[in-house]
Design a protein around this motif. Structure first.
Motif, PDB file in Angstrom:
ATOM      1  N   UNK A 199      -0.076  13.050  -8.682  1.00  0.00           N
ATOM      2  CA  UNK A 199      -0.290  14.198  -7.791  1.00  0.00           C
ATOM      3  C   UNK A 199      -1.365  13.934  -6.734  1.00  0.00           C
ATOM      4  N   UNK A 200      -1.418  12.703  -6.238  1.00  0.00           N
ATOM      5  CA  UNK A 200      -2.330  12.350  -5.156  1.00  0.00           C
ATOM      6  C   UNK A 200      -1.851  13.052  -3.888  1.00  0.00           C
ATOM      7  N   UNK A 201      -2.738  13.725  -3.183  1.00  0.00           N
ATOM      8  CA  UNK A 201      -2.375  14.507  -2.006  1.00  0.00           C
ATOM      9  C   UNK A 201      -2.232  13.589  -0.791  1.00  0.00           C
ATOM     10  N   UNK A 202      -1.099  12.912  -0.701  1.00  0.00           N
ATOM     11  CA  UNK A 202      -0.878  11.945   0.366  1.00  0.00           C
ATOM     12  C   UNK A 202      -0.315  12.600   1.625  1.00  0.00           C
ATOM     13  N   UNK A 203       0.563  13.569   1.474  1.00  0.00           N
ATOM     14  CA  UNK A 203       1.260  14.142   2.629  1.00  0.00           C
ATOM     15  C   UNK A 203       0.316  14.870   3.584  1.00  0.00           C
ATOM     16  N   UNK A 204      -0.748  15.477   3.073  1.00  0.00           N
ATOM     17  CA  UNK A 204      -1.681  16.176   3.950  1.00  0.00           C
ATOM     18  C   UNK A 204      -2.643  15.220   4.657  1.00  0.00           C
ATOM     19  N   UNK A 205      -2.649  13.978   4.227  1.00  0.00           N
ATOM     20  CA  UNK A 205      -3.568  12.988   4.795  1.00  0.00           C
ATOM     21  C   UNK A 205      -2.802  11.762   5.291  1.00  0.00           C
TER      22      UNK A 205
ATOM     23  N   UNK B  57      -4.374   9.780   8.417  1.00  0.00           N
ATOM     24  CA  UNK B  57      -5.548   8.999   8.014  1.00  0.00           C
ATOM     25  C   UNK B  57      -5.166   7.818   7.137  1.00  0.00           C
ATOM     26  N   UNK B  58      -4.192   8.041   6.254  1.00  0.00           N
ATOM     27  CA  UNK B  58      -3.721   6.942   5.405  1.00  0.00           C
ATOM     28  C   UNK B  58      -3.156   5.812   6.247  1.00  0.00           C
ATOM     29  N   UNK B  59      -2.335   6.154   7.234  1.00  0.00           N
ATOM     30  CA  UNK B  59      -1.726   5.117   8.064  1.00  0.00           C
ATOM     31  C   UNK B  59      -2.772   4.345   8.870  1.00  0.00           C
ATOM     32  N   UNK B  60      -3.757   5.037   9.411  1.00  0.00           N
ATOM     33  CA  UNK B  60      -4.820   4.353  10.165  1.00  0.00           C
ATOM     34  C   UNK B  60      -5.582   3.398   9.251  1.00  0.00           C
TER      35      UNK B  60
ATOM     36  N   UNK C  62       0.821  -1.215   0.000  1.00  0.00           N
ATOM     37  CA  UNK C  62       0.000   0.000   0.000  1.00  0.00           C
ATOM     38  C   UNK C  62       0.851   1.260   0.000  1.00  0.00           C
ATOM     39  N   UNK C  63       1.911   1.258   0.773  1.00  0.00           N
ATOM     40  CA  UNK C  63       2.788   2.432   0.807  1.00  0.00           C
ATOM     41  C   UNK C  63       3.375   2.692  -0.572  1.00  0.00           C
ATOM     42  N   UNK C  64       3.867   1.655  -1.234  1.00  0.00           N
ATOM     43  CA  UNK C  64       4.433   1.824  -2.573  1.00  0.00           C
ATOM     44  C   UNK C  64       3.372   2.328  -3.550  1.00  0.00           C
ATOM     45  N   UNK C  65       2.170   1.757  -3.498  1.00  0.00           N
ATOM     46  CA  UNK C  65       1.121   2.170  -4.433  1.00  0.00           C
ATOM     47  C   UNK C  65       0.704   3.617  -4.212  1.00  0.00           C
ATOM     48  N   UNK C  66       0.528   4.035  -2.960  1.00  0.00           N
ATOM     49  CA  UNK C  66       0.095   5.398  -2.701  1.00  0.00           C
ATOM     50  C   UNK C  66       1.213   6.411  -2.912  1.00  0.00           C
TER      51      UNK C  66
END
Length: 193
Positions: A111-117, A120-123, A99-103
């Motif tokens: 340009x998926x906004x992962x750093x601001x979330x 929540x992503x980790x949970x 999942x980490x590699x895919x996201x």
């Protein structure tokens, strides 16, 4: 989410209701989002791949039974519970890395906004990978051979993925299918991501 389905206008509302947790409700319909499709497909495909990975990796237990390795492992001090918990931890770790590699790839390429979330992503990633890992071991326990596991897991994973929203967004499905999809953990995982 219900406001999204009802076609509410785009407005932000913050409520606190005197509780310990502040809740921010954002109606999505009408907002200018750059990557909503990328986020939807990253979550959907990510969960579907997790299901396939966990069911395939859970088949290692069947290989150990066929080769006699399981009997040798159980002749040591390792109990079946410890062995299954070890396999669950391995599948969970494998799923988290996947999942980490895919996201991260989604963040870099689309340009998926992962750093601001990230929180929540980790949970969601922790809970989702645990569910898919347990699901993979469950499918392996239902099967007697690796070939049987392959057939059963393909049928179940594709059916669960189609109904849960990995292949087609649930909010575009008929109302009855949307409600039926709520019994599947992958639909909740996609909603959470």
């Amino acid at each position: 989410f219900q406001a999204q389905r009802a076609g509410a206008t785009s407005q932000n509302t913050t409520t606190s209701n005197g509780s310990l947790v502040n809740i921010k409700v954002t109606d999505i319909v009408g907002q200018n989002k750059k990557n909503s499709v990328a986020a939807l497909y990253a979550a959907g495909i990510g969960v579907m791949f997790l299901l396939f990975t966990a069911s395939n990796a859970g088949g290692a237990l069947l290989d150990e039974i066929e080769s006699g390795t399981l009997d040798r492992i159980l002749s040591t001090r390792v109990t079946m519970t410890q062995l299954l918990l070890g396999k669950l931890a391995y599948l969970w770790t494998l799923g988290m890395l996947q999942l980490i590699v895919m996201f991260v790839w989604g963040a870099l390429a689309f340009k998926l906004d992962l750093m601001h979330h990230l929180g929540g992503f980790l949970i969601m990633a922790l809970a989702t990978t645990f569910c898919t890992s347990a699901f993979g071991l469950f499918l392996a326990s239902l099967s007697r051979t690796r070939a049987q596991l392959g057939a059963i897991s393909t049928l179940i994973v594709l059916s669960v993925s189609a109904l849960g929203g990995s292949m087609f967004p649930r909010f575009l499905m008929p109302e009855a299918m949307q409600k039926a999809g709520l019994i599947l953990f992958n639909s909740w995982a996609i909603e959470g991501f």
